[in-house]
Structures are given as structure tokens and as C-alpha cells.
Motif scaffolding. Structure first.
Motif, PDB file in Angstrom:
ATOM      1  N   UNK A 125      59.381  -8.080  16.134  1.00  0.00           N
ATOM      2  CA  UNK A 125      60.524  -7.352  15.600  1.00  0.00           C
ATOM      3  C   UNK A 125      60.274  -5.860  15.496  1.00  0.00           C
ATOM      4  N   UNK A 126      59.422  -5.341  16.386  1.00  0.00           N
ATOM      5  CA  UNK A 126      59.050  -3.925  16.403  1.00  0.00           C
ATOM      6  C   UNK A 126      59.762  -3.253  17.567  1.00  0.00           C
ATOM      7  N   UNK A 127      60.070  -1.969  17.408  1.00  0.00           N
ATOM      8  CA  UNK A 127      60.550  -1.175  18.541  1.00  0.00           C
ATOM      9  C   UNK A 127      59.793   0.147  18.559  1.00  0.00           C
ATOM     10  N   UNK A 128      59.008   0.347  19.614  1.00  0.00           N
ATOM     11  CA  UNK A 128      58.283   1.604  19.794  1.00  0.00           C
ATOM     12  C   UNK A 128      59.235   2.606  20.427  1.00  0.00           C
ATOM     13  N   UNK A 129      59.491   3.703  19.708  1.00  0.00           N
ATOM     14  CA  UNK A 129      60.472   4.689  20.139  1.00  0.00           C
ATOM     15  C   UNK A 129      59.902   5.759  21.051  1.00  0.00           C
ATOM     16  N   UNK A 130      58.672   6.178  20.777  1.00  0.00           N
ATOM     17  CA  UNK A 130      58.100   7.293  21.544  1.00  0.00           C
ATOM     18  C   UNK A 130      56.595   7.319  21.355  1.00  0.00           C
ATOM     19  N   UNK A 131      55.894   7.866  22.336  1.00  0.00           N
ATOM     20  CA  UNK A 131      54.438   8.045  22.233  1.00  0.00           C
ATOM     21  C   UNK A 131      54.075   9.436  22.726  1.00  0.00           C
ATOM     22  N   UNK A 132      53.099  10.037  22.073  1.00  0.00           N
ATOM     23  CA  UNK A 132      52.595  11.361  22.439  1.00  0.00           C
ATOM     24  C   UNK A 132      51.082  11.279  22.525  1.00  0.00           C
ATOM     25  N   UNK A 133      50.483  12.164  23.304  1.00  0.00           N
ATOM     26  CA  UNK A 133      49.023  12.191  23.401  1.00  0.00           C
ATOM     27  C   UNK A 133      48.521  13.619  23.508  1.00  0.00           C
ATOM     28  N   UNK A 134      47.324  13.840  22.977  1.00  0.00           N
ATOM     29  CA  UNK A 134      46.599  15.093  23.137  1.00  0.00           C
ATOM     30  C   UNK A 134      45.297  14.754  23.851  1.00  0.00           C
ATOM     31  N   UNK A 135      45.271  14.915  25.172  1.00  0.00           N
ATOM     32  CA  UNK A 135      44.066  14.547  25.927  1.00  0.00           C
ATOM     33  C   UNK A 135      42.818  15.294  25.478  1.00  0.00           C
ATOM     34  N   UNK A 136      42.976  16.516  24.978  1.00  0.00           N
ATOM     35  CA  UNK A 136      41.815  17.302  24.559  1.00  0.00           C
ATOM     36  C   UNK A 136      41.141  16.702  23.322  1.00  0.00           C
ATOM     37  N   UNK A 137      41.933  16.293  22.342  1.00  0.00           N
ATOM     38  CA  UNK A 137      41.360  15.713  21.119  1.00  0.00           C
ATOM     39  C   UNK A 137      41.141  14.209  21.243  1.00  0.00           C
ATOM     40  N   UNK A 138      41.900  13.575  22.137  1.00  0.00           N
ATOM     41  CA  UNK A 138      41.816  12.123  22.279  1.00  0.00           C
ATOM     42  C   UNK A 138      42.709  11.365  21.316  1.00  0.00           C
ATOM     43  N   UNK A 139      43.616  12.087  20.656  1.00  0.00           N
ATOM     44  CA  UNK A 139      44.525  11.436  19.717  1.00  0.00           C
ATOM     45  C   UNK A 139      45.839  11.059  20.409  1.00  0.00           C
ATOM     46  N   UNK A 140      46.308   9.856  20.098  1.00  0.00           N
ATOM     47  CA  UNK A 140      47.587   9.360  20.603  1.00  0.00           C
ATOM     48  C   UNK A 140      48.418   8.964  19.394  1.00  0.00           C
ATOM     49  N   UNK A 141      49.704   9.295  19.418  1.00  0.00           N
ATOM     50  CA  UNK A 141      50.615   9.039  18.314  1.00  0.00           C
ATOM     51  C   UNK A 141      51.783   8.208  18.816  1.00  0.00           C
ATOM     52  N   UNK A 142      52.175   7.198  18.029  1.00  0.00           N
ATOM     53  CA  UNK A 142      53.310   6.346  18.389  1.00  0.00           C
ATOM     54  C   UNK A 142      54.270   6.260  17.216  1.00  0.00           C
ATOM     55  N   UNK A 143      55.553   6.457  17.498  1.00  0.00           N
ATOM     56  CA  UNK A 143      56.594   6.310  16.490  1.00  0.00           C
ATOM     57  C   UNK A 143      57.303   4.986  16.739  1.00  0.00           C
ATOM     58  N   UNK A 144      57.441   4.201  15.683  1.00  0.00           N
ATOM     59  CA  UNK A 144      58.092   2.905  15.835  1.00  0.00           C
ATOM     60  C   UNK A 144      58.996   2.603  14.658  1.00  0.00           C
TER      61      UNK A 144
END
Length: 82
Positions: A34-53
């Protein structure tokens, strides 16, 4: 349903293609929780990935990510937005 921002660490050098593939893996199975992932972002330099759901719970978000093969390191509720 509530909104959540989750963070994945340690993905230094992630490419747009890898981010898209990971996002698609989530989208392919999100309905089971019952989840919906709306968007994902990444910073290749830091290695951090962010997901909005949008999801019933942080646990549901984590279960989807785990089944897709990329467990979130942090999951934060987003109670307010503009």
C-alpha cells in the motif's frame, strides 16, 4: 496516508540509470504494501539517495525497499509540506 522521506547512504557514484532501476524495482512491488513512491533523488558525490513516498507506515516503506534489495538507512515522517 502519510508521507515519508527515506535516505539511503553509501551509494557513492550512483548513476542516473542505477537510480532509475532501483526506483522501478520499488514501483514494481509497492502495491503489495500500500505504498506509492513519488520521487527519488541522488547525490552521487556523497552517496546519499532520497525517496519520497506515501504509505500507511514507515515499516511498509522499509519492507518494500528491503524486498527490492536496497534497505533504507533512515525513514522520516513528513507531517507538513507546502
Amino acid at each position: 496516508m502519510a508521507k515519508f522521506m527515506d535516505v539511503h547512504h553509501g551509494m557513492k557514484g550512483v548513476t542516473a540509470e542505477q537510480l532509475q532501476a532501483a526506483h522501478q524495482a520499488d514501483l514494481a512491488i509497492e502495491g503489495a504494501e500500500g505504498v506509492h513512491f513519488e520521487h527519488a533523488w541522488a547525490d552521487p558525490a556523497s552517496g546519499d539517495v532520497f525517496c519520497l513516498s506515501e504509505a500507511p507506515s514507515a515499516d511498509a516503506v522499509q519492507r518494500v525497499h528491503e524486498r527490492a534489495g536496497h534497505r533504507a538507512d533512515e525513514i522520516h515522517p513528513v507531517p507538513l509540506s507546502v
